[in-house]
Design a protein around this motif. Structure first.
Motif, PDB file in Angstrom:
ATOM      1  N   ALA A 527       0.876  -1.175   0.189  1.00  0.00           N
ATOM      2  CA  ALA A 527      -0.040   0.003   0.000  1.00  0.00           C
ATOM      3  C   ALA A 527       0.986   1.309  -0.027  1.00  0.00           C
ATOM      4  CB  ALA A 527      -0.849  -0.042   1.013  1.00  0.00           C
ATOM      5  N   LYS A 528       2.074   1.332   0.797  1.00  0.00           N
ATOM      6  CA  LYS A 528       2.860   2.465   0.704  1.00  0.00           C
ATOM      7  C   LYS A 528       3.385   2.529  -0.526  1.00  0.00           C
ATOM      8  CE  LYS A 528       3.857   2.426   5.850  1.00  0.00           C
ATOM      9  NZ  LYS A 528       5.100   2.496   6.737  1.00  0.00           N
ATOM     10  N   THR A 529       3.988   1.517  -1.230  1.00  0.00           N
ATOM     11  CA  THR A 529       4.651   1.823  -2.510  1.00  0.00           C
ATOM     12  C   THR A 529       3.597   2.096  -3.624  1.00  0.00           C
ATOM     13  OG1 THR A 529       6.063  -0.110  -1.811  1.00  0.00           O
ATOM     14  CG2 THR A 529       5.978   0.352  -4.332  1.00  0.00           C
ATOM     15  N   ASN A 530       2.382   1.694  -3.483  1.00  0.00           N
ATOM     16  CA  ASN A 530       1.275   1.842  -4.596  1.00  0.00           C
ATOM     17  C   ASN A 530       1.129   3.600  -4.192  1.00  0.00           C
ATOM     18  OD1 ASN A 530      -0.681   2.040  -6.318  1.00  0.00           O
ATOM     19  ND2 ASN A 530      -2.261   1.468  -4.882  1.00  0.00           N
ATOM     20  N   PHE A 531       0.919   4.197  -3.009  1.00  0.00           N
ATOM     21  CA  PHE A 531       0.860   5.469  -2.737  1.00  0.00           C
ATOM     22  C   PHE A 531       2.170   6.337  -3.269  1.00  0.00           C
ATOM     23  CE2 PHE A 531       1.580   9.093  -0.107  1.00  0.00           C
ATOM     24  CZ  PHE A 531       0.349   9.789  -0.125  1.00  0.00           C
ATOM     25  N   ILE A 532       3.216   5.830  -2.911  1.00  0.00           N
ATOM     26  CA  ILE A 532       4.146   6.544  -3.521  1.00  0.00           C
ATOM     27  C   ILE A 532       4.525   6.720  -4.857  1.00  0.00           C
ATOM     28  CG2 ILE A 532       6.895   6.646  -3.574  1.00  0.00           C
ATOM     29  CD1 ILE A 532       6.867   5.427  -0.629  1.00  0.00           C
ATOM     30  N   GLU A 533       4.036   5.537  -5.605  1.00  0.00           N
ATOM     31  CA  GLU A 533       4.063   5.475  -7.025  1.00  0.00           C
ATOM     32  C   GLU A 533       2.979   6.347  -7.704  1.00  0.00           C
ATOM     33  OE1 GLU A 533       4.237   1.392  -8.190  1.00  0.00           O
ATOM     34  OE2 GLU A 533       6.523   0.959  -7.579  1.00  0.00           O
ATOM     35  N   SER A 534       1.833   6.526  -6.852  1.00  0.00           N
ATOM     36  CA  SER A 534       0.627   7.129  -7.475  1.00  0.00           C
ATOM     37  C   SER A 534       0.735   8.788  -7.456  1.00  0.00           C
ATOM     38  CB  SER A 534      -0.441   6.632  -6.814  1.00  0.00           C
ATOM     39  OG  SER A 534      -0.574   5.236  -7.117  1.00  0.00           O
ATOM     40  N   ALA A 535       1.441   9.265  -6.301  1.00  0.00           N
ATOM     41  CA  ALA A 535       1.365  10.587  -6.175  1.00  0.00           C
ATOM     42  C   ALA A 535       1.971  11.452  -6.981  1.00  0.00           C
ATOM     43  CB  ALA A 535       2.156  10.976  -4.636  1.00  0.00           C
ATOM     44  N   LEU A 536       1.169  12.694  -7.647  1.00  0.00           N
ATOM     45  CA  LEU A 536       1.762  13.257  -8.722  1.00  0.00           C
ATOM     46  C   LEU A 536       1.842  15.009  -8.429  1.00  0.00           C
ATOM     47  CD1 LEU A 536       2.472  13.488 -11.722  1.00  0.00           C
ATOM     48  CD2 LEU A 536       0.070  13.850 -12.273  1.00  0.00           C
ATOM     49  N   SER A 537       2.781  15.490  -8.393  1.00  0.00           N
ATOM     50  CA  SER A 537       2.894  17.007  -8.237  1.00  0.00           C
ATOM     51  C   SER A 537       3.899  17.583  -9.273  1.00  0.00           C
ATOM     52  CB  SER A 537       3.239  17.125  -6.828  1.00  0.00           C
ATOM     53  OG  SER A 537       4.706  16.589  -6.698  1.00  0.00           O
ATOM     54  N   ILE A 538       3.967  18.719  -9.185  1.00  0.00           N
ATOM     55  CA  ILE A 538       4.692  19.350 -10.249  1.00  0.00           C
ATOM     56  C   ILE A 538       5.923  18.934 -10.487  1.00  0.00           C
ATOM     57  CG2 ILE A 538       5.655  21.268  -8.886  1.00  0.00           C
ATOM     58  CD1 ILE A 538       4.680  23.339 -11.211  1.00  0.00           C
ATOM     59  N   GLU A 539       6.848  18.477  -9.309  1.00  0.00           N
ATOM     60  CA  GLU A 539       8.164  18.026  -9.491  1.00  0.00           C
ATOM     61  C   GLU A 539       8.056  16.861 -10.522  1.00  0.00           C
ATOM     62  OE1 GLU A 539       7.260  16.776  -5.323  1.00  0.00           O
ATOM     63  OE2 GLU A 539       6.829  18.479  -6.576  1.00  0.00           O
ATOM     64  N   HIS A 540       7.033  16.166 -10.491  1.00  0.00           N
ATOM     65  CA  HIS A 540       7.121  14.952 -11.374  1.00  0.00           C
ATOM     66  C   HIS A 540       6.848  15.265 -12.872  1.00  0.00           C
ATOM     67  CE1 HIS A 540       5.332  13.296  -7.387  1.00  0.00           C
ATOM     68  NE2 HIS A 540       6.517  12.651  -7.690  1.00  0.00           N
ATOM     69  N   LEU A 541       6.540  16.245 -13.022  1.00  0.00           N
ATOM     70  CA  LEU A 541       6.434  16.982 -14.460  1.00  0.00           C
ATOM     71  C   LEU A 541       7.767  17.206 -14.853  1.00  0.00           C
ATOM     72  CD1 LEU A 541       3.320  19.151 -14.469  1.00  0.00           C
ATOM     73  CD2 LEU A 541       3.331  16.504 -14.589  1.00  0.00           C
ATOM     74  N   TRP A 542       8.445  17.914 -13.768  1.00  0.00           N
ATOM     75  CA  TRP A 542       9.850  18.348 -14.449  1.00  0.00           C
ATOM     76  C   TRP A 542      10.866  17.113 -14.498  1.00  0.00           C
ATOM     77  CZ3 TRP A 542      11.504  22.245 -16.496  1.00  0.00           C
ATOM     78  CH2 TRP A 542      10.822  23.709 -16.308  1.00  0.00           C
ATOM     79  N   ARG A 543      10.367  16.100 -13.684  1.00  0.00           N
ATOM     80  CA  ARG A 543      11.242  14.899 -13.651  1.00  0.00           C
ATOM     81  C   ARG A 543      10.959  14.283 -14.856  1.00  0.00           C
ATOM     82  NH1 ARG A 543       9.835  11.137  -8.713  1.00  0.00           N
ATOM     83  NH2 ARG A 543      10.522  13.021  -7.627  1.00  0.00           N
ATOM     84  N   GLU A 544       9.729  14.334 -15.480  1.00  0.00           N
ATOM     85  CA  GLU A 544       9.604  13.491 -16.673  1.00  0.00           C
ATOM     86  C   GLU A 544      10.026  14.280 -17.939  1.00  0.00           C
ATOM     87  OE1 GLU A 544       7.905   9.981 -18.289  1.00  0.00           O
ATOM     88  OE2 GLU A 544       8.513  10.646 -16.657  1.00  0.00           O
ATOM     89  N   LEU A 545      10.131  15.644 -17.700  1.00  0.00           N
ATOM     90  CA  LEU A 545      10.742  16.563 -18.820  1.00  0.00           C
ATOM     91  C   LEU A 545      12.173  16.241 -18.800  1.00  0.00           C
ATOM     92  CD1 LEU A 545       8.704  19.824 -18.411  1.00  0.00           C
ATOM     93  CD2 LEU A 545       8.450  18.150 -20.248  1.00  0.00           C
ATOM     94  N   SER A 546      12.822  16.198 -17.508  1.00  0.00           N
ATOM     95  CA  SER A 546      14.258  16.103 -17.588  1.00  0.00           C
ATOM     96  C   SER A 546      14.660  14.986 -18.363  1.00  0.00           C
ATOM     97  CB  SER A 546      14.725  16.073 -16.233  1.00  0.00           C
ATOM     98  OG  SER A 546      14.322  14.856 -15.398  1.00  0.00           O
TER      99      SER A 546
END
Length: 1483
Positions: A527-546
């Motif tokens: 459940a913890k791993t699922n939560f961590i992998e599902s959380a989305l914020s603006i840093e994840h957008l930058w991470r994907e762009l990087s």
């Protein structure tokens, strides 16, 4: 033309220029510029000073004021800024001329008008955060703010944007009185808990120049019947001409409060007459909504009359007449609450009303909205781009998902670095991951959410970029909270279940229950791993762009993809943070970071220089790290309960007024010990890596702790040192951390602040101890210097402006409305701390210059730090509980062996001293006999007695340290034993030499001179027998003075004070060490050595004074100035060595100096100092120290023991002898009187020494004497006792002065062990009487020399009888040969009776010591003195060095060798004991 007119024309000309050429609005980033508080640029216009002051008050959450202090133009430096700030914060209102006062409201309008919509939105957010109303419009620019309010999220109400709200009740408050008489600001405050900016102006007698004041705020009202139910209310407040705003009011208001005018109608202004129209023909002139409740209050001086409901043109209105009293406020409050309840029941009310941004305002006056992007359009675009946020990161953002897999292979590669086959396998996997990302990049680049994000980043104007990104950020956070709520709830339930099952399993070994527990554990991890992998914020957008940018080959990148690094750099310049360490993979995407920083350098290069100061913040999760940065720098990092920051984020702020750097780069680290990662593999490594990165990259690190529990910090920081110590980075940096540490204890109840100081002080010492343990664990093979990076903390909490620790209360005044607004004290503390950090880093105490880095240099440094982290082994775990227990057992066993050796030395020394007295007694009467050659014989006897026991103890030590589990400490304890034997031998040899010199030299010569005086007296009266009877007392005294002074003068000439300097210099010149080193011994003069009288006398760890003085000598010797490195550390050890050798010595001896020379030379060799000038400096410093110490010791010795001093002290007894001879007292009585006087003069001291020795034997095995932890408990109990007796001041004084506190507690404990003085006195006198009787009886056996026989026998009785008093025996080493031959003519029985009866009678006449309590109190310090002299490590009082933070004393024995046994302490936690209490803020 007057000067005022000239200024007015100039100002008017400037205003016309501004109308013709309007100024560009400042961007949001300008609001974030870091400046010293009250910084005023030389180029800044004076009329901008107020706006800058107000902006600082807003950013730092301070009390809103325009008061400031001009910087000192003469000083011109930065040192005055902090003083100005401190002065500003210490007073409520500075004294300024009334003519210079400016309206805070007008200044706020001016500040808002300077910024674009993004900057204005930030100003509004900060005002609303403190429940302060914001202006509705700016008259000068004719811009209203209703559209901008769509970007403002109300701080207390989740997901409600102020400009778009339809749910809150709306109240309008109108004042028709003159601005300087209006009381509606008090209504706003007392009724709705809203602070009006104009209320400040009224308090300072300043009036706004605007004809109408209009503001809006969000207030709250506590509803009756429920203390937790709060209703938020939107309130519009208008003072002045409200007619132009009437269309807005009629659409806005659900409730209207009017402050009526107190003036007559005929004298009323137009605005007041309009108000009177309201009272009269309300509906005829204004078509107000029918459902708006209206209350009209007319202020008056008379008592409040009964409120009346009147019908005016079909509408009922409430009229109140009277003072603004509690009664009036309660009526208004009840009316508002009734309206709230009424609106709550109307379900369709919200649908019928307009949003705030839709209500027309001042359209006839041609006011326009402050331009800004539409959040509705952006939200709509987000909704179209993403349907399910949880799936985006988990299944659609393929690149970062792939990178997380690569990170696992990178970690495995690091763990198997010695396995070639495994390395090749992992390299292949990493290559496959990169190829897969390159293939997936083509799919990811078309993701609608990424395309939307790039389009927002591509806006030309910064205002649109900032507001758009803020909308995106908030929308992602709100949707994530909604969509991931079920996942969080599942984690909470599983966590509770797992805890419950774990508790049951601990008491039950059932296999089935174990399987159930394991299944629950797996479900929780999943459940913890699922939560961590599902959380989305603006840093994840930058991470994907990087990854999108770096995965594509340069030739395949489109213009948009190719611009991503530049957009990221611009994002930093716009005032946003960017991820440095990937929070999911726990990796730095080095290629991406390098590209971004390169673009950042190019963008900055167009503006100004690029020198940066790096400040990091770290701490456990939810400790308030982001909140701290937000307040300290006025930024807007995300904050909430739980994880906000992920990985390590960086944010760039421009700097003004700090010439040392141009930008400050903030590093915000993800909180350690995050519950989200609890139980997941690699959690500890994750925390350690982030902490290491944060610290090693920065120039300064702020470590935040919530409350008192700082255990996590104590665990992590030593691991940072372990990661650093063996790296190439440490070697390159000379083994020193570049980051200076600062600590913040957050959310502390200020009234209980003093309880935290013990914990603060414990932290510093714990880190220093951990540092030394790291060095020991690495076998001193690391690149760490021996000087701890935690050793120069400023933890003196008595000076909050100069301490490296900041104690803060909660960020808000209260946790519940209406008090849940920022606490100004929190901001005040942080800006003081910010200035302290700047000074501490820039101005190094060691004289070295702090050097800033450029962007490119920092980029390269990141690579070095990351290599250090990747090469570190984070599995090290030192100082485990098991190891500590093993060590403690070993330490206790070893101390028992040390005690055995000390006891043998003490016993042997006592025996040898008795033999000395016996030997000296044999030579009595041999006047000129020299005993010089006897001392080596006594030394040999001492050594012969010790040697057999020493060999037995050698074997015992060897057996102890070689037991299983003690191997790592074997060499240390064997070295301790070797040094202990050397120290004991030196100490007891010196004691033996002192005793020998006293007996055979000083006492011998004193007795000879006393004999000479007696002979002179006898001769005087023999030759002048006929005239002596006629001498007056005055004449007799003159005769005595002549005889006595002649002998004393002769003694002083024959035995002058020793020239200690000359003796020491001679020892140095004759030393083989000095000759071999070819060291030139300088003249021992303080001015030549460059040392002053006030050299350090205690703890040498603070080397400022020592170094300054020795650097003069160093410069004089070699002609250059040195830096602090091995030299200052060696100086420190030289100081310790010399003081250790000299400790406990009673008088000067050449062997002491020889020991100093040898040990100092060993110290020099241990630091690999080979340069002759540096070696000479060390020996010269040791020479200076031992000269000062020996001069002081010898001066004390000479004052009591020199021939001259002892003769002077015997003047009274000699005069008494003179008087008795002058009266013709017969010889036997004269002899008996002298014997009695000698005994009486020494009997009290003899008894005291007897009690001291017996007390020392009694307490030797007391646990509180050798176990510091036990002693700490007694100290705690004593403090509690003082507090119970209401002796608060005394308790606080003790805590401030730990050395005195320890001594007093030690004295108290010793006093309790002192036996009953009166009983002991009676026994002592009885034994003395028996000894005298025995000695007198012995005279019956001789016919001649009865007097000398009596003395000799008395000495034997004292020495070998029951008393065993060496002191009394030594005092009866008297030579009366030839003086009392006439006694032989007496009858034996008569002589015996006369001698014994006289002495015994005088003994009986003596009074016993004072009462037990007083006697024990006086005796205890003397027992401690004997401990120090006997040098028994097990019985020695503790070292008087204390922790500079908590003031706890070192637990080692006095004068311990700090190289073998470093200073250590039992540091006290917060609470009653050990807390450092200082002045007003009680660390």
């Amino acid at each position: 033309m007057s000067m005022i007119q000239i200024k007015k024309e100039v100002q008017d000309g400037e205003d016309e220029m501004e109308v013709s050429f309007p100024k560009m609005k400042k961007p949001y980033a300008d609001f974030l510029i870091d400046r010293p508080f009250n910084f005023i640029s030389q180029t800044m216009q004076e009329n901008n000073e107020e706006t800058l002051t107000l902006m600082n008050c807003l950013r730092y959450r301070l009390r809103l004021t325009l008061d400031s202090m001009k910087p000192n133009k003469q000083n011109g430096g930065m040192d005055t800024d902090f003083i100005d700030l401190e002065a500003l914060l210490s007073c409520d209102q500075l004294s300024v001329e009334s003519s210079s006062k400016k309206s805070l409201y007008d200044t706020l309008l001016k500040l808002i008008d300077e910024f674009d919509a993004a900057g204005a939105a930030e100003i509004f957010r900060l005002l609303l955060e403190r429940r302060t109303a914001i202006p509705l419009f700016v008259p000068d620019s004719r811009k209203h703010h209703l559209e901008v309010l769509r970007h403002i999220t109300l701080p207390w109400i989740e997901n409600i944007r102020l400009g778009e709200d339809l749910s809150l009740m709306r109240v309008a408050v109108i004042s028709c009185r003159p601005k300087n008489e209006s009381q509606t600001c008090n209504i706003m405050k007392n009724l709705f808990n809203i602070e009006s900016i104009y209320r400040h102006d009224l308090s300072t007698s300043t009036v706004s120049s605007n004809s109408v004041l209009a503001e809006i705020g969000c207030g709250c009202m506590l509803m009756e019947g429920s203390s937790s139910e709060v209703h938020h209310v939107l309130v519009t407040h208008i003072i002045g001409d409200f007619k132009p705003l009437w269309p807005f009011i009629q659409e806005f208001a659900d409730f209207l409060i009017v402050e009526a005018s107190t003036e007559d109608n005929e004298n009323s202004s137009p605005s007041i007459r309009a108000e009177q129209d309201i009272q009269g023909t309300y509906a005829k002139n204004f078509y107000l909504k029918l459902d708006a409740f209206t209350c009209i209050w007319k202020p008056s001086l008379r008592e409040t009359t009964r409120p009346q409901m009147k019908e005016v043109n079909g509408f009922y209105r409430l009229f109140i007449d009277g003072q603004l009293s509690d009664k009036v406020l309660n009526i208004l409050r009840s009316s508002v609450k009734i309206t709230i309840n009424k609106l709550t029941g109307q379900c369709n009310a919200a649908k019928e009303r307009l949003m705030l941004c839709q209500i027309p305002i001042l359209f006839r006056e041609e006011y326009g909205a402050l331009e800004c992007v539409s959040p509705t359009e952006i939200k709509s675009s987000i909704t179209k781009s993403v349907q399910d946020l949880g799936k985006v990161k988990k299944t659609e953002f393929l690149l970062q998902k792939n990178y997380r897999q690569q990170a696992k292979h990178e970690e495995a590669k690091s763990e198997h670095c010695l396995n070639e086959e495994k390395l090749r396998e992992e390299d292949d996997q990493i290559k496959s991951c990169r190829e897969l990302r390159r293939a997936d990049a083509c799919l990811v680049q078309n993701h609608p959410l990424l395309r939307l994000f790039l389009s927002l980043l591509a806006y030309e104007d910064s205002c649109s970029r900032v507001l758009s990104v803020r909308v995106l950020e908030k929308e992602l956070a709100e949707r994530s909270e909604q969509e991931l709520g079920p996942l969080l709830e599942e984690i909470r339930k599983l966590s509770a279940l797992f805890f419950d099952q774990s508790s049951k399993e601990a008491n039950n070994n059932n296999a089935t229950e174990k399987n159930v527990l394991e299944l629950t554990r797996e479900n929780l991890h999943r459940a913890k791993t699922n939560f961590i992998e599902s959380a989305l914020s603006i840093e994840h957008l930058w991470r994907e762009l990087s990854h999108l940018y770096t995965s594509m080959k340069p030739e395949n990148r489109s213009l948009t993809i190719g611009s991503i690094p530049r957009l990221a750099a611009q994002h930093l310049l716009d005032g946003f943070c960017l991820e440095l360490l990937d929070g999911d993979s726990n990796m730095i995407h080095m290629e991406w970071v390098t590209e971004v920083l390169h673009e950042l350098g190019k963008l900055i290069g167009k503006l100004k220089r690029e020198r940066i100061f790096v400040l990091s913040v770290m701490g456990i999760q939810s400790s308030g790290k982001s909140t701290l940065l937000n307040t300290m720098f006025g930024i807007q990092m995300r904050t909430s309960v739980g994880m906000c920051t992920r990985g390590v984020n960086m944010q760039l702020l421009a700097v003004e007024g700090r010439p040392e750097y141009d930008y400050i780069l903030l590093l915000d680290t993800e909180g350690t010990r995050a519950p989200e990662y609890h139980g997941l593999p690699g959690r500890e490594k994750r925390d350690n890596q982030m902490a290491t990165l944060s610290i090693l990259l920065s120039d300064a690190t702020i470590i935040v702790t919530q409350g008192e529990n700082d255990d996590a910090i104590k665990e992590i920081l030593p691991i940072v040192m372990m990661a650093y110590q063996g790296s190439k980075l440490a070697e390159d940096n000379g083994g020193r951390l570049s980051s200076r540490m600062f600590f913040v204890y957050n959310r502390i109840e200020t009234r209980q602040k003093h309880k935290l100081y013990g914990i603060i002080q414990t932290l510093g010492t714990s880190l220093n101890d951990a540092f030394h343990q790291v060095r020991k664990l690495t076998g001193d093979l690391s690149h760490l210097k021996s000087q701890s990076p935690f050793g120069n903390f400023k933890l003196d909490t008595s000076n909050s402006t100069d301490s490296d620790v900041c104690i803060l209360s909660n960020v808000k005044k209260e946790s519940k409305p209406p008090g849940d607004v920022p606490d100004e004290a929190y901001g005040e503390g942080l800006i003081q701390f910010r200035e302290h950090i700047h000074r501490r880093v820039i101005h190094n105490e060691d004289g070295s210059t702090w050097k800033s880095r450029s962007i490119d240099e920092f980029s390269r440094y990141i690579k070095d730090v990351w290599r250090c982290i990747c090469s570190a082994n984070f599995t090290f775990n030192f100082a485990t509980v098991t190891e500590r227990i093993t060590f403690d057992i070993l330490d206790v066993a070893y101390k028992k062996v040390e005690q055995k050796l000390a006891e043998v030395y003490l016993k042997s020394f006592t025996n040898i001293k008795k033999k000395m007295i016996e030997e000296k007694g044999k030579t009595m009467g041999n006047g000129g006999f020299s005993n010089t050659d006897l001392f080596p014989m006594f030394v040999d006897k001492l050594r012969d007695e010790i040697l057999p026991t020493e060999k037995i103890l050698d074997k015992e030590v060897k057996d102890i340290v070689e037991e299983k589990g003690r191997e790592k400490w074997s060499l240390q304890f064997q070295e301790l034993w070797r040094m202990n034997k050397i120290e004991q031998s030196r100490n007891w040899t010196c004691n033996l030499k002192s005793s020998y010199v006293t007996l055979f030299s000083y006492e011998h010569h004193v007795e000879n001179y006393k004999k000479k005086i007696r002979q002179g007296i006898n001769e005087l009266f023999k030759t002048a027998s006929s005239n002596a009877s006629q001498w007056t007392d005055l004449k007799k005294n003159e005769k005595f003075e002549k005889i006595f002074n002649d002998v004393v003068d002769e003694a002083q000439q024959q035995f002058p004070p020793k020239d200690i300097r000359a003796k020491i210099k001679k020892v140095y010149q004759n030393s083989n060490v000095i000759r071999t080193r070819k060291i030139e011994i300088m003249n021992i003069e303080k001015e030549n050595l460059g040392l002053a009288d006030d050299h350090p006398t205690s703890n040498p760890s603070v080397l400022a004074n020592v170094w300054n003085k020795c650097s003069k000598l160093y410069s004089k010797v070699i002609g250059k100035v040195t830096n602090k490195n091995a030299i200052d550390l060696c100086l420190e050890d030289v100081f310790t060595t010399v003081n250790r050798i000299a400790a406990g010595k009673q008088c000067y001896d050449d062997t002491i100096v020889s020991s100093v020379i040898c040990d100092v030379d060993e110290t020099i060799t241990s630091y690999n100092i080979a340069d002759n000038s540096e070696v000479q400096m060390m020996h010269s410093y040791g020479l200076r120290l031992i000269v000062d110490l020996m001069e002081s010791i010898e001066a004390e010795w000479e004052a009591e023991n020199s021939v001259y001093a002892k003769l002077k002290s015997n003047k009274d007894s000699m005069h008494e002898y003179f008087v008795m001879v002058s009266h013709g007292v017969e010889k036997t009585k004269l002899f008996a009187a002298n014997m009695a006087n000698t005994l009486i003069r020494n009997v009290y001291l003899a008894f005291e020494k007897e009690m001291i020795q017996s007390t020392l034997k009694r307490i030797r095995n007391e646990r509180w004497l050798y176990d510091a932890r036990f002693m700490s408990k007694y100290m705690d109990l004593y403090l509690i006792e003082l507090l119970e007796e209401d002796k608060i001041s005394k308790a606080l004084d003790y805590i401030r002065q730990p050395k005195g506190f320890y001594e007093d507690v030690l004295y108290r404990l010793i006093a309790e062990k002192i036996s009953n003085a009166q009983e002991e006195w009676r026994g002592f006198i009885g034994h003395l009487t028996q000894a005298i009787s025995n000695a007198a009886l012995a005279t019956l056996l001789v016919d001649r020399g009865k007097a000398q026989k009596f003395i000799e026998q008395l000495r034997v009785e004292f020495l070998k009888g029951y008393l065993q008093s060496e002191y009394l025996a030594s005092k009866f080493l008297i030579d009366y040969s030839g003086e009392y031959d006439d006694c032989d003519n007496e009858e034996k029985e008569e002589f015996q009776k006369t001698c014994s009866s006289k002495m015994i009678q005088m003994l009986r006449d003596l009074k016993p010591p004072k009462n037990q309590k007083e006697f024990a109190k006086e005796l205890s310090p003397k027992v401690v003195l004997l401990m120090r002299t006997s040098n028994d490590p097990a019985a020695l009082p503790r070292c008087d060095a204390c922790c500079r933070m908590c003031k706890s004393l070192c637990i080692q024995s006095a004068n311990h060798d700090t190289e073998l046994r470093p200073h250590d302490a039992i540091h006290q936690p917060g609470g009653i004991a050990g807390s450092c209490c200082v002045a007003t803020h009680v660390n």
